[in-house]
Design an enzyme around this catalytic site. Structure first.
Site, PDB file in Angstrom:
ATOM      1  CG  ASP A 182      -2.091   1.077   1.086  1.00 21.76           C
ATOM      2  OD1 ASP A 182      -2.720   1.055   0.409  1.00 21.76           O
ATOM      3  OD2 ASP A 182      -1.817   1.771   2.061  1.00 21.76           O
TER       4      ASP A 182
ATOM      5  CD  GLU B 212      16.448 -14.006   4.117  1.00 16.11           C
ATOM      6  OE1 GLU B 212      15.325 -13.835   5.193  1.00 16.11           O
ATOM      7  OE2 GLU B 212      17.048 -12.922   4.026  1.00 16.11           O
TER       8      GLU B 212
HETATM    9  C1  BGC Z   1      -5.464   2.025  -0.574  1.00 15.24           C
HETATM   10  C2  BGC Z   1      -6.633   2.934  -0.149  1.00 15.24           C
HETATM   11  C3  BGC Z   1      -6.323   3.555   1.377  1.00 15.24           C
HETATM   12  C4  BGC Z   1      -5.091   4.270   1.191  1.00 15.24           C
HETATM   13  C5  BGC Z   1      -4.473   4.480   2.504  1.00 15.24           C
HETATM   14  C6  BGC Z   1      -4.548   3.232  -0.671  1.00 15.24           C
HETATM   15  O1  BGC Z   1      -3.942   3.547  -1.672  1.00 15.24           O
HETATM   16  O2  BGC Z   1      -5.714   1.380  -1.809  1.00 15.24           O
HETATM   17  O3  BGC Z   1      -7.996   2.044  -0.088  1.00 15.24           O
HETATM   18  O4  BGC Z   1      -7.469   4.369   1.906  1.00 15.24           O
HETATM   19  O5  BGC Z   1      -3.958   3.591   0.447  1.00 15.24           O
HETATM   20  O6  BGC Z   1      -3.711   3.397   3.293  1.00 15.24           O
END
Ligand code: BGC
Ligand code: MG
Length: 545
Positions: free
Chosen positions: A205, A267
């Site tokens: 993310d 790993e």
């Molecule tokens: C996720 C979102 C989230 C954000 C913050 C993003 O890019 O896909 O759904 O709200 O990251 O974590």
């Protein structure tokens, strides 16, 4: 699960938004046992892997993207034992499992942040986050001019003190300070924890966000474009910023992290992978995340942001292939996810929007690389108007804009009325489903050859049979009638973005997203449709015989 080391290079990955997939216990919220029970749907659909959005312990201010314990399952979604069962069952069915990793920020309920708030300014506990002194009299103004992706300032003040903390997303999602080695070590442990439980990969993310320019200087914002409407706002805003000065995104130091993660993945086994969610400025900067010693893939959002136009799609294909080719990575394609308006709605909605969505999907599936599908697109679901009392997206609370809830409405599986077997009879899904969804359920569409579900099944089967192993070369042709033709070895896909039917080139039609018409020896592809053709085997010339 063993298998080819680079399975992900041409995989079809199905994104499960955990809250909205299947609810086993009737609390209105999807959960891990719900997913496990529905895995056969994914096997029957013909995908290779499933990516599950965050199910870790979380106060759910951003539906799991605010994690308070990275190594446990939120009771709302189940237990660690449920996660193990899900992994085992998926592997039994031949499905890989990718889990979400949220390293840019923690929840404000994470023990580290709770400790930081209780500690003194300048203390080691505060040094895991980005606390700074405010500007102006008494430090009553934010330390710089950065804005949250979800709207409003990217800083919140600690009580009445002169101290503020940075959050590029919601105020309940404080950004970590990745210059602090404790942070990197903590995440190395998190990766190892889930790898040891058997996950096949990670979706990272906000992968471009971890490091901020050290000075935390003001952003020059002259070039940032104005507001965008609709649920794409957060995502689009990130893209808008790609043309601007970005001291908060895509700093060179981040790549050191991914080199470390590359080794950790190695790993654990040759077949473990990571895919970056990185909204970067240019295709070249995206390619840096997928250099051979970093992550394996990065989402390519260019198609998802392109208008319905053969020329725009041609640019997307050529630009993407060129970018990943420079580092030898496999491309990725995506049309919908949990952050954007669903693609049938983006393409105009109704029967025409759905026809275009199916055509775009069929085109994407012919390309080299992997395709990411978002739950419900195989049913042709559209964006739903969610009434304000049911909206839960933090961007709605921060901006008053509708936000992203409309693409997160729980899946309809069967039956005639809500909850459409999303949960047990009588349960109430966390966002109400439209009453009119009875004809869109998996049960209603299965076995109906004209349905979107059967179209997806056929398209994924055709991809396995005709597109796998064709190599990375794509010839892109554009014709004046707004028709795009992509050739990959013997496979040709024709996408008609124009208003009138177009005659298909010679070849055997393998499948199409809409009915074709034959006339005068030619076969016509209607507007808003795509077809796959296989060229007749090339006859060896007499000289070669
Ligand atoms: C996720 C979102 C989230 C954000 C913050 C993003 O890019 O896909 O759904 O709200 O990251 O974590
Ligand atoms: Mg539940």
């Amino acid at each position: 699960m063993s298998g080819p080391a680079d399975w992900w290079r041409d995989a079809v990955v199905y994104q499960v938004y955990v809250r909205s997939f299947a609810d086993s216990d009737g609390d209105g919220v999807g959960d891990l046992p719900g997913i496990t029970a529905r895995l056969p749907h994914l096997r029957d659909l013909g995908v290779d892997a499933v990516w599950i959005t965050p199910f870790y312990t979380s106060p759910q201010h951003d539906h799991g993207y605010d994690v308070s314990d990275y190594c446990d399952v939120d009771p709302l979604f189940g237990t660690l034992a449920d996660a193990d069962t899900l992994l085992a069952r998926a592997h039994e069915l031949g499905l890989r499992v990718i889990v979400d990793l949220v390293p840019n920020h923690t929840s404000s309920q994470h023990p580290w942040f709770v400790e930081a708030l209780a500690a003194e300014p300048g203390s080691p506990a505060r040094a895991r986050y980005l606390f700074r002194t405010g500007r102006g009299p008494g430090g009553s103004q934010p330390p710089n001019n950065w804005l949250s992706v979800f709207g409003g300032p990217a800083w919140s003040r600690v009580g009445e003190t002169d101290q503020w903390y940075l959050h590029l997303f919601d105020s309940t999602q404080p950004d970590l300070d990745w210059r602090n080695p404790e942070v990197g070590d903590m995440f190395a442990g998190v990766l190892r924890f889930w790898l040891a439980r058997g996950v096949d990969g990670f979706r990272v993310d906000v992968a471009h966000g971890l490091f901020k320019e050290e000075s935390l200087r003001d952003q020059e914002r002259a070039e940032v474009a104005g507001g965008q409407e609709g649920a794409n706002e957060g995502a689009r805003e990130m893209v808008e910023r790609t043309v601007a000065d970005e001291p908060m995104w895509d700093q060179p130091e981040v790549h050191e992290v991914y080199r470390r993660w590359h080794d950790i993945l190695d790993e654990a086994g040759p077949d473990r992978m990571a895919v970056a969610e990185a909204w970067t400025q240019t295709p070249e900067s995206m390619a840096r995340f997928v250099r051979p010693d970093e992550l394996d893939q990065a989402f390519n959002f260019s198609w998802l942001l392109a208008d319905w136009s053969a020329a725009a799609f041609a640019d997307v294909v050529t630009g993407t292939l060129a970018a990943v080719d420079s580092v030898g990575a496999a491309p990725t394609w995506v049309l919908s996810n949990h952050d954007v308006v669903r693609h049938p709605t983006r393409y105009g909605g109704g029967p025409r929007g759905l026809a275009r969505a199916r055509a775009a999907t069929l085109t994407m599936l012919a390309l080299p690389g992997s395709s990411y599908l978002y739950q419900g697109e195989e049913l042709g679901l559209e964006q739903v108007e969610v009434s304000s009392e049911h909206r839960q997206d933090p961007s709605w609370f921060r901006t008053g804009e509708p936000g992203r809830d409309g693409c997160r409405v729980p899946m309809p599986w069967g039956g005639q009325t809500p909850p459409f077997d999303f949960g047990p009879a009588g349960s109430s899904p966390w966002i109400p489903q439209p009453e009119g969804w009875a004809g869109l359920t998996v049960e209603a569409q299965a076995g109906d050859p004209g349905s979107t579900l059967e179209f997806y099944r056929a398209a994924l089967a055709a991809r396995r049979e005709h597109a796998r192993g064709l190599g990375a070369e794509v010839e892109v042709r554009l014709d004046a009638g707004d028709v795009l033709e992509l050739r990959r070895g013997p496979l040709t896909v024709v996408l008609n973005c124009g208003d009138t039917p177009t005659a298909l080139p010679q070849g055997e039609v393998l499948l199409s997203s809409a009915g074709l018409r034959s006339e005068g020896g030619a076969t016509y592809l209607p507007a808003d449709a795509a077809a796959w053709l296989r060229s007749a085997a090339v006859q060896p010339s007499s000289a070669e015989l």
